[in-house]
Structure formats: C-alpha cells, structure tokens
Design an enzyme around this catalytic site. Structure first.
Site, PDB file in Angstrom:
ATOM      1  N   ALA A 161     -34.306 158.563  18.579  1.00  0.00           N
ATOM      2  CA  ALA A 161     -33.194 159.326  19.151  1.00  0.00           C
ATOM      3  C   ALA A 161     -32.324 158.378  19.965  1.00  0.00           C
ATOM      4  CB  ALA A 161     -33.718 160.438  20.053  1.00  0.00           C
ATOM      5  N   LYS A 162     -31.175 158.809  20.349  1.00  0.00           N
ATOM      6  CA  LYS A 162     -30.344 158.047  21.284  1.00  0.00           C
ATOM      7  C   LYS A 162     -29.378 159.008  21.944  1.00  0.00           C
ATOM      8  CE  LYS A 162     -30.003 153.681  22.455  1.00  0.00           C
ATOM      9  NZ  LYS A 162     -31.104 152.699  22.469  1.00  0.00           N
TER      10      LYS A 162
END
Ligand code: NAD
Length: 434
Positions: free
Chosen positions: A123-124
């Site tokens: 994720a980011k």
C-alpha cells in the site's frame, strides 16, 4: 471519498516506453511487471488482478490553519494487494504527490514484501501539502484528519502505514493515537516506524541502510572484493544513504563520494563519514568539508567506483545518462532510481544491479519485526533484530541472483518474477471470492 475502478487504469497500460513515459512511476512499474509476468507465463486473468490495485481511496480533508483559515487538502491511500496479508506502506507529505506515484509505490510495496517473503501486501499513502509551509500543529491536524477519514481501511490486520517522505516517528505516533482513540484502546501495531517508547522496534532507523550494506556485501563476493578494496559513491545523505554510508564506513568500505542536493564531496582515499555527519550538522551542508574536496554534483554519479548507491529519489538513472555509469555494482537504496529504459543500458554495460525492491527492503523487513513485536507485546534486543534482518536479506539476495542465473534474466526481472510468483501462488490458493 472516491474509489476508482480498474477501467481507468487499463488505459494507462502500454508496451514500449518513450523517454517521457520512462519517468512516469506507474508506467515504469508496469513495464517491469509486464516483462516478468510474460516470462513467468502468468495466466492473463491473474495478471489482470495483480496489476490492478485493490483499492484507491481519495480523501479531501478540511483542516483549520493556524491563522484561522480553513484549507482543504487532498490525500490518497492505495492498497495494491492483500493476497499475502495486510497491506503495508508509507505515507508521504509533499506538494507534488500524485495518484500515479502513490499507485506505483503501492505496487512496489507488494513486490518488495514478497521478495523478502514477509506476510504483507503493498500500500502507499500521500497528502498533497507542502510541509515546509506548515506548522507542527497544522501537520498534526492533517495527519489526524487523514487517519480519521481512512479509519475503516486501516488496522493491524488491514493496512499498516509507515513513515515516508516528509513524515516521521512523530507522524506515526499521531496516526497511532488517532486510530487508538477511535478503537477505544491502544493499538500500537496499526503503524510501524513509531518512536521506541510507543512500540517502535530497535534497529528500525538503521534498517534500510543496513539492508543495503548486507546485500552489497553479498554482491562483493561475486567480484572478489572486500570492503576495504571497495570504493562507494553515495547519492543522498539522508536516512537511507547517510545510514548506509555510516555503517559501510564502520566496516571499512571507502566512501569516496557523497552527493547531496547542493553539491558533492570527494576523497579518493575514503571520507570520514561520522566527521561529515558532524560537519553537516554544524553547517547545514556537506560542502566545504575539510576532509574532502567539493566537486560537481552533476558528474559525481558517473565517477569510476565499485558501488554506486543512489539513495535520494526516483529517476536519477535514465536512458539519457545510464551509459555514463562506471560502477560495477548498483545498489538501489532509493525507490525507482533507475528507469526501465536505463535497465537495458546497464545490462549492456554489465553493471550488477541490486534492484530497489530487494536492496531497500531492510526497512519494511524491520517494520514487519516491529508489527510482530507489537502484537506479541514482547520486544527484541537490537542484535536479534539485526540477525533476523540479515537472515532474510542474505537468503533472498541469494534467491534472486540464482533465479536470475537460472532463467537468464537480469536481477530486477528475477526479483519481480519471484515476487509475482509468490503473490500469484497465494492468490490461487485463496481463490477469488465471488
Ligand atoms: P531522506 O529525505 O531522509 O533523504 C534523502 C536525501 O537525499 C536528503 O538528504 C536530500 O537532500 C537528498 N537529495 C534529494 N534530492 C537529491 C538529489 N537530486 N541529489 C542528491 N541528493 C538528493 O529520505 P530517505 O528516507 O533516506 O529516502 C530516500 C529514498 O529511499 C527514497 O526514494 C525513499 O522512498 C527510499 N526508501 C526509504 C526507506 C526508509 O526506510 N527511509 C525505505 C525504503 C526506500
């Protein structure tokens, strides 16, 4: 809140990249994915699932500024994959954050976690803001409101953020506190990169730089080099580059050049790194250091050396300059320092590349240890953290390199192939929930 569908992303897919496209992080990640997936003979349906982020969340967060005005900031969280476990990835604050960038970094996290075989997806997150123009209080309010908007999507079993560009331990403490207030109890494992006193892990600040050193040491063996016979050029003297330089210097590597935004310094005999750190602390710059000479930063990356360690930012090695690299080993401390078009040039020149998703995975590996320790409520000493880090970095370096040799591909494509194979395997075992 907007959740985009995959259709829009499909339009971005392309085959060969032009020079302007090579700088687009999403297209750069896609190009590597496509090559690795093709070589793996990955089923087209699985490839479609794996190249598409699972969720893209856009939040518009109202925040009261110190002068009383109300401002609205835009934030993103992209969860690329949860096939192997909760998604994991940093939150960055910067004026030029884009959804494309966050998307690319989220996918990178999936492959990075899979390369070092830790049980996370990728994720980011990011918020478009200029931290230089914001007070501590304003940053805290942005962080808390961003966290509150994402509350249903975060959690130790869902998605676990960490610091990234312009965010730090304090930011993570605010995320942890905000999340905990909503859950009505303290949940330290919701973020990593926390202060030690709030459930952080020993060895985390050094972990990415230490991991770079560990894989470089493995690569040296292939060239018959020892640390004391190895000349290193480091670009970026921040968390990753500064720490890698310090640790490498401690075991005898010759750090001949350090490159920063305002210039570079050179000492062919090796720079005294602790003294350079002290010099920068005192003067605010690495330049005019008594133990080295100032040199042109534009050319410093192309000096004759054994190891080049880009640890500043993405897209510094492109189709336009890759032919000038004279290092034998390229250890990618930064995310995405090399574009796909540059990969081919480096391969032609016989540069041994330790790709970012492996080279800088030490940080997320110790983040994984932090998450484990938080959930255990039992904390390890630094020697144990470093020993476990070494075990994972060394064994997965060996996996990637032997995979590359076996399949006659470069190390980057081998790392992607290994990672994609691991995620695809998990996905197949789980099946698709209808
Ligand atoms: P940082 O902000 O601590 O350090 C970056 C340094 O690079 C700064 O000192 C900055 O002045 C310098 N810099 C920026 N542009 C430059 C340029 N053009 N030339 C030379 N120097 C320049 O950031 P960091 O945490 O060390 O991260 C660096 C890179 O490593 C980023 O790509 C990041 O995504 C990646 N990374 C970081 C971690 C981590 O644990 N911090 C983990 C994995 C990957």
């Amino acid at each position: 809140m907007t959740v985009e569908t995959a259709d829009a992303l499909d339009q971005d897919r392309s085959g060969d990249l032009s020079h302007s496209q090579e700088l687009n992080p999403w297209l750069a990640a896609e190009a590597r994915f496509e090559e690795a997936a093709t070589r793996l003979g990955l089923d087209e349906g699985l490839a479609k699932v794996l190249r598409t982020p699972s969720k893209e969340i856009i939040v518009h967060i109202p925040v009261q500024l110190d002068d009383g005005r109300l401002e609205v900031f835009t934030g993103y969280r992209v969860q690329h994959s949860i096939a192997r476990g909760p998604s994991k990835g940093g939150i960055r604050f910067a004026p030029d954050v884009t959804l494309d960038e966050v998307r690319a970094l989220a996918a990178w996290m999936t492959w990075k976690c899979a390369v070092v075989n830790i049980p996370f997806g990728g994720a980011k997150g990011g918020v478009i803001c200029d931290p230089m123009l914001l007070s501590e209080g304003e940053l805290e309010r942005i962080t808390r409101r961003y966290t509150a908007e994402l509350i249903d999507f975060l959690g130790p079993e869902r998605d676990v953020p960490a610091p990234d560009m312009n965010t730090n331990e304090q930011t993570m403490a605010w995320v942890m506190d905000t999340y905990s207030m909503h859950m009505r109890h303290t949940v330290t494992a919701v973020v990593t990169g926390k202060p030690l006193d709030l459930g952080g892990s020993r060895g985390r600040p050094e972990a990415t730089g230490r991991g770079c050193m560990m894989v470089t040491l493995q690569a040296l063996k292939r060239f018959g080099l020892t640390p004391s016979s190895t000349r290193v050029v480091v670009q970026g003297f921040g968390n990753v580059g500064g720490m890698a330089a310090k640790l490498m210097n401690e075991i005898g590597f010759k750090i001949i050049t350090v490159i920063e935004v305002d210039g570079a310094v050179l000492n062919p005999k090796g720079i005294d790194i602790p003294a350079l750190i002290e010099h920068r602390r005192e003067t605010g710059s690495i330049l005019d250091f008594p133990g080295a000479e100032n040199i042109d930063a534009g050319e410093a990356m192309f000096l004759d050396c054994d190891v080049l360690l880009p640890a500043a930012k993405e897209n510094v090695i492109t189709s336009q300059n890759a032919h000038k690299i004279r290092a034998r080993i390229l250890c990618e401390g930064a995310n995405g320092p090399t574009t796909p078009l540059a990969d081919a040039v480096l391969a032609d020149h016989g540069v041994f590349v330790i790709p970012d998703i492996l080279a800088n995975a030490g940080g997320v590996t110790v983040s994984y240890f932090e998450w484990v320790q938080d959930r255990q409520g039992f904390f390890w000493n630094e020697d144990l953290v470093n020993a476990r880090l070494e075990e994972l970095m060394v064994s997965n370096f060996d996996h990637v390199v032997s995979y590359a040799e076996k399949h006659a591909v470069n190390n980057r494509i081998a790392a992607y192939m290994l990672a994609i194979d691991r995620v695809a395997f998990a996905l197949k075992l789980r099946g698709i929930y209808a």
